[in-house]
Design an enzyme around this catalytic site. Structure first.
Site, PDB file in Angstrom:
ATOM      1  N   CYS A 103       0.850  -1.196   0.000  1.00 14.54           N
ATOM      2  CA  CYS A 103       0.000   0.000   0.000  1.00 14.54           C
ATOM      3  C   CYS A 103       0.887   1.249   0.000  1.00 14.54           C
ATOM      4  CB  CYS A 103      -0.861  -0.035   1.270  1.00 14.54           C
ATOM      5  SG  CYS A 103      -1.796   1.459   1.566  1.00 14.54           S
TER       6      CYS A 103
ATOM      7  N   THR B 221       0.734   3.551   2.087  1.00 11.82           N
ATOM      8  CA  THR B 221       1.154   3.742   3.485  1.00 11.82           C
ATOM      9  C   THR B 221       2.436   2.965   3.774  1.00 11.82           C
ATOM     10  OG1 THR B 221      -1.149   4.007   4.128  1.00 11.82           O
ATOM     11  CG2 THR B 221       0.397   3.542   5.895  1.00 11.82           C
TER      12      THR B 221
ATOM     13  N   HIS C  82       5.317   4.864   2.481  1.00 14.26           N
ATOM     14  CA  HIS C  82       5.687   5.953   3.408  1.00 14.26           C
ATOM     15  C   HIS C  82       6.605   5.404   4.507  1.00 14.26           C
ATOM     16  CE1 HIS C  82       3.107   9.151   1.911  1.00 14.26           C
ATOM     17  NE2 HIS C  82       2.053   8.349   1.934  1.00 14.26           N
TER      18      HIS C  82
ATOM     19  N   GLU D   2      -2.461  -5.166   4.064  1.00 15.69           N
ATOM     20  CA  GLU D   2      -3.426  -5.704   3.086  1.00 15.69           C
ATOM     21  C   GLU D   2      -3.076  -7.164   2.805  1.00 15.69           C
ATOM     22  OE1 GLU D   2      -3.498  -1.434   0.633  1.00 15.69           O
ATOM     23  OE2 GLU D   2      -2.888  -3.271  -0.381  1.00 15.69           O
TER      24      GLU D   2
ATOM     25  N   CYS E  55     -12.189   0.980  19.195  1.00 10.97           N
ATOM     26  CA  CYS E  55     -12.317   0.795  20.643  1.00 10.97           C
ATOM     27  C   CYS E  55     -13.705   0.334  21.080  1.00 10.97           C
ATOM     28  CB  CYS E  55     -11.948   2.085  21.370  1.00 10.97           C
ATOM     29  SG  CYS E  55     -13.169   3.419  21.217  1.00 10.97           S
TER      30      CYS E  55
ATOM     31  N   ASP F 108      -3.469  12.313 -13.995  1.00 13.51           N
ATOM     32  CA  ASP F 108      -2.212  11.955 -13.336  1.00 13.51           C
ATOM     33  C   ASP F 108      -1.076  12.491 -14.196  1.00 13.51           C
ATOM     34  OD1 ASP F 108      -1.614   9.672 -10.963  1.00 13.51           O
ATOM     35  OD2 ASP F 108       0.088  10.078 -12.283  1.00 13.51           O
TER      36      ASP F 108
ATOM     37  N   ARG G 228       0.320   4.609 -15.379  1.00 12.10           N
ATOM     38  CA  ARG G 228      -0.851   4.460 -14.518  1.00 12.10           C
ATOM     39  C   ARG G 228      -2.117   4.982 -15.192  1.00 12.10           C
ATOM     40  NH1 ARG G 228       1.777   5.038  -8.412  1.00 12.10           N
ATOM     41  NH2 ARG G 228       2.043   2.774  -8.204  1.00 12.10           N
TER      42      ARG G 228
ATOM     43  N   SER H 113      -6.793  11.463  -0.127  1.00 13.31           N
ATOM     44  CA  SER H 113      -5.335  11.637  -0.091  1.00 13.31           C
ATOM     45  C   SER H 113      -4.886  12.283   1.211  1.00 13.31           C
ATOM     46  CB  SER H 113      -4.883  12.492  -1.273  1.00 13.31           C
ATOM     47  OG  SER H 113      -5.431  13.795  -1.161  1.00 13.31           O
TER      48      SER H 113
END
Length: 346
Positions: A42, A44, A47, A68, A97, A199, A204, A267
């Site tokens: 992903c 993330t 990052h 994932e 929670c 893009d 892509r 985003s």
């Protein structure tokens, strides 16, 4: 289950990751142990791998990352009743929670105390992962593991596109990373009359076209606002799905949306973004939505049905497969933007 397993570990507070042998996780009475069959990379994870400002402030190495996946249940805790050994599963990656005002009113996806698997806890770039049973989603036995592994990010795309009406509308998807590419397919399935993908990356944009984009715009070669003006007779688009996080692109998104239109933002810009609120939001009467996660479990139902019906086919955007040992090749491709979804197979 005792023993060791291979895992991709964020091993230090810096660039990169390492393949290590670590302990197979132990489960408690409310958890399930899953043998990972496919796990996808992903944004993330990129990052965290690249060690950008966001990850420096959020994650605490060393730990196993990745969130994932799809796999098979191999062990269940004594209190678990919703799945059994042998079931094919994926997981909702937000651990909530159940006690905050948001959870108590059924808005689990914006739980104030959310922990994210593979960010705040050990993740699934490994041969096995242990998860709370309440986070598991049962997959059809005939769903390919690679397709099943991308349901979580597809949920982001579905949540973004379907957070308002899309049928018969013009939809612009700004930013064609893997989730943006899936958003194109979802918008098409939802009956959008026009799906415009924007893009800077031709590779892509081509994938977006394969996923159903009716128009592709490379913003490097064509002024996006002029192009949208031409396409919409100067009216602008009805829906903007902002997937890029780039300040200039985000500003263009607000300028291209029609009066009374919707801007849904998934985003995560890493710095403050300048928007002309007066002219591009207030005077236009625009609805702006922040999108986080997936609605539990409404979005999962939608994802599952769109895949089962064939209305969305994610196979064109799953472009690369690697073994767990070759994880760095997958990350390199993601960083360069020369891939759709990259799937690792433990």
């Amino acid at each position: 289950m005792n023993g060791k397993m291979k895992a991709v570990v964020k091993h230090h507070r810096g660039f990169g990751a390492e393949l290590q042998m670590v302990n197979i996780p132990e489960i408690n009475e409310n958890e399930v142990l899953i043998k990972v069959k496919a796990t996808s990379i992903c944004g993330t994870d990129v990052h965290i791998y690249s060690w950008d400002e966001w990850s420096q402030s959020r994650v605490n190495p060393p730990y196993v990352f990745g969130h994932e996946f799809s796999g098979e249940v191999v062990e269940i805790g004594s209190n678990v009743t919703n799945v059994k050994v042998g079931d094919a599963v994926s997981a909702e990656t937000h651990i909530v929670c159940g006690e905050c005002p948001q959870c108590l009113t059924g808005k689990y996806h914006i739980c104030k105390n959310t922990k994210i698997i593979g960010v705040d806890t050990n993740g699934c770039f490994a041969e096995y992962v242990a998860l709370p049973a309440g986070n598991l989603w049962k997959n059809p036995a005939d769903m390919p593991f690679d397709v099943a592994s991308v349901q979580e990010p597809m949920g982001n795309a579905v949540h973004t596109v379907l957070s308002g009406d899309a049928a018969g509308k013009t939809v612009a998807v700004i930013g064609c990373g893997p989730i943006g590419i899936m958003a194109v397919g979802v918008a098409k399935a939802a009956g959008a009359s026009e799906v415009i993908a924007l893009d800077l990356n031709d590779y892509r944009l081509d994938l977006a076209k394969q996923m159903g984009a009716t128009v592709i715009i490379n913003s490097k070669n064509d002024d996006p606002l002029q192009a949208i003006d031409r396409l919409t007779d100067g009216n602008g688009v009805d829906v903007v799905c902002e997937m890029s996080g780039h300040p200039a692109a985000m500003d263009q998104g607000f300028k291209m949306v029609t009066n009374g239109g919707r801007v849904s933002i998934l985003s995560l810009p890493v710095r403050p973004v300048v928007i002309d609120v007066t002219n591009d939001i207030v005077f236009k009467g625009v609805t702006v939505q922040g999108i986080t996660g997936r609605k539990m479990y409404e979005t999962w139902e939608q994802v599952s049905r769109l895949l089962k019906s064939g209305q969305v086919d994610v196979k064109p955007m799953i472009t690369h497969h690697f073994s767990l040992e070759e994880f760095d090749k997958g990350f390199d491709l993601m960083i360069q933007g020369k891939c759709g979804k990259v799937v690792l197979h433990p």
